[in-house]
Design a protein around this motif. Structure first.
Motif, mmCIF file in Angstrom:
data_model
loop_
_atom_site.group_PDB
_atom_site.id
_atom_site.type_symbol
_atom_site.label_atom_id
_atom_site.label_comp_id
_atom_site.label_asym_id
_atom_site.label_seq_id
_atom_site.Cartn_x
_atom_site.Cartn_y
_atom_site.Cartn_z
ATOM 1 N N UNK A 69 0.802 -1.227 0.000
ATOM 2 C CA UNK A 69 0.000 0.000 0.000
ATOM 3 C C UNK A 69 0.833 1.276 0.000
ATOM 4 N N UNK A 70 2.088 1.207 0.424
ATOM 5 C CA UNK A 70 2.979 2.361 0.425
ATOM 6 C C UNK A 70 3.630 2.502 -0.952
ATOM 7 N N UNK A 71 3.808 3.731 -1.402
ATOM 8 C CA UNK A 71 4.329 3.960 -2.753
ATOM 9 C C UNK A 71 5.667 3.272 -2.983
ATOM 10 N N UNK A 73 6.959 0.785 -1.437
ATOM 11 C CA UNK A 73 6.811 -0.668 -1.377
ATOM 12 C C UNK A 73 6.137 -1.212 -2.645
ATOM 13 N N UNK A 74 5.169 -0.446 -3.179
ATOM 14 C CA UNK A 74 4.527 -0.857 -4.428
ATOM 15 C C UNK A 74 5.555 -0.886 -5.555
ATOM 16 N N UNK A 75 6.406 0.142 -5.603
ATOM 17 C CA UNK A 75 7.442 0.196 -6.638
ATOM 18 C C UNK A 75 8.382 -0.996 -6.521
ATOM 19 N N UNK A 76 8.825 -1.281 -5.308
ATOM 20 C CA UNK A 76 9.736 -2.412 -5.104
ATOM 21 C C UNK A 76 9.066 -3.730 -5.490
ATOM 22 N N UNK A 77 7.794 -3.881 -5.094
ATOM 23 C CA UNK A 77 7.075 -5.105 -5.433
ATOM 24 C C UNK A 77 6.848 -5.202 -6.941
ATOM 25 N N UNK A 78 6.536 -4.072 -7.566
ATOM 26 C CA UNK A 78 6.343 -4.069 -9.013
ATOM 27 C C UNK A 78 7.581 -4.532 -9.752
ATOM 28 N N UNK A 79 8.743 -4.115 -9.273
ATOM 29 C CA UNK A 79 9.991 -4.539 -9.907
ATOM 30 C C UNK A 79 10.227 -6.028 -9.721
ATOM 31 N N UNK A 80 9.833 -6.551 -8.564
ATOM 32 C CA UNK A 80 9.960 -8.005 -8.347
ATOM 33 C C UNK A 80 9.008 -8.767 -9.261
ATOM 34 N N UNK A 96 -4.045 6.833 -4.529
ATOM 35 C CA UNK A 96 -3.051 7.914 -4.623
ATOM 36 C C UNK A 96 -1.633 7.339 -4.680
ATOM 37 N N UNK A 97 -1.363 6.395 -3.761
ATOM 38 C CA UNK A 97 -0.043 5.775 -3.725
ATOM 39 C C UNK A 97 0.199 4.933 -4.980
ATOM 40 N N UNK A 98 -0.873 4.291 -5.458
ATOM 41 C CA UNK A 98 -0.755 3.466 -6.651
ATOM 42 C C UNK A 98 -0.416 4.271 -7.893
#
Length: 219
Positions: A69-71, A73-80, A96-98
């Motif tokens: 849910x945190x921006x 963390x979303x970026x890091x997860x997206x890269x994974x 908003x964070x997304x």
């Protein structure tokens, strides 16, 4: 929305149900989300295996959703997620964070489908973020008292000429698929049950039975 034929996707992680449909060559790929993975009994640790199984079954692309849910963390997860394969597209909810995460991922060349889209203004934000596409929830919009098809039509209008696609989701029946096609929607994802229903027409079945009977009579 574009002038190309509407692309069809399957919204499922059930390999036995998905594989025969992919084998027809009519479906572009497979979309998933945490609820779909839960229903299919796919644990996070098994996600790489699922992605490979779907690709082996004929999926040209597989969509996997970020759950953070945190921006950052979303970026890091997206890269994974995108590292799972060249055929993988990241799904990010329309928060908003997304949107902020989408902008960062898109800047790095990561394809992102903004999902859980319910309003035209979210399509505008997704386009500003450089999203690969948006996934408006047609059926759920109808449930909430919004006209899902009308909303999708308006989203297509504001995105016309952009590189952000409309991939309609939450499809309750086969009739919605052809209504979206009439709107020139870019793509639609559906359950395997709705996909199977696309092949059914009793008048066609009757005609085929008559053809078969006539052919047998000629032998």
């Amino acid at each position: 929305m574009g002038e190309q034929p509407m692309k069809l996707y399957l919204d499922s992680a059930d390999i036995p149900a998905v594989a025969p449909l992919l084998h027809t060559g009519l479906f572009e790929g497979v979309t998933t989300n945490p609820l779909i993975l839960q229903r299919a009994g796919v644990a996070p640790a098994h996600l790489p295996t699922l992605v490979q199984e779907l690709i082996d079954a004929g999926a040209g692309s597989v969509f996997v959703q970020a759950v953070e849910s945190d921006t950052d963390e979303i970026v890091a997860e997206g890269r994974r997620i995108v590292a799972l394969g060249s055929n993988v597209i990241v799904k990010v909810p329309a928060t908003r964070q997304g949107f902020a995460a989408t902008a960062r991922l898109a800047h790095d060349g990561v394809p992102v489908l903004v999902t859980a889209v319910y309003h035209v203004r979210q399509a505008i934000l997704a386009n500003s973020a450089g999203a690969w596409g948006i996934a408006p929830y047609v059926g759920r919009m109808d449930d909430a008292g919004r006209d899902g098809l009308r909303q999708v039509e308006q989203m297509g209008a504001v995105l016309h000429g952009s590189e952000t696609r409309v991939l309609a989701a939450s499809i309750r029946n086969a009739d919605v698929v052809h209504e979206l096609a009439l709107q020139h929607c870019d793509a639609v994802t559906m359950s395997t049950a709705v996909a199977e229903a696309l092949f059914i027409d009793h008048l066609t079945d009757r005609a085929v039975a008559e053809f078969t009977e006539a052919a047998r009579a000629l032998t």
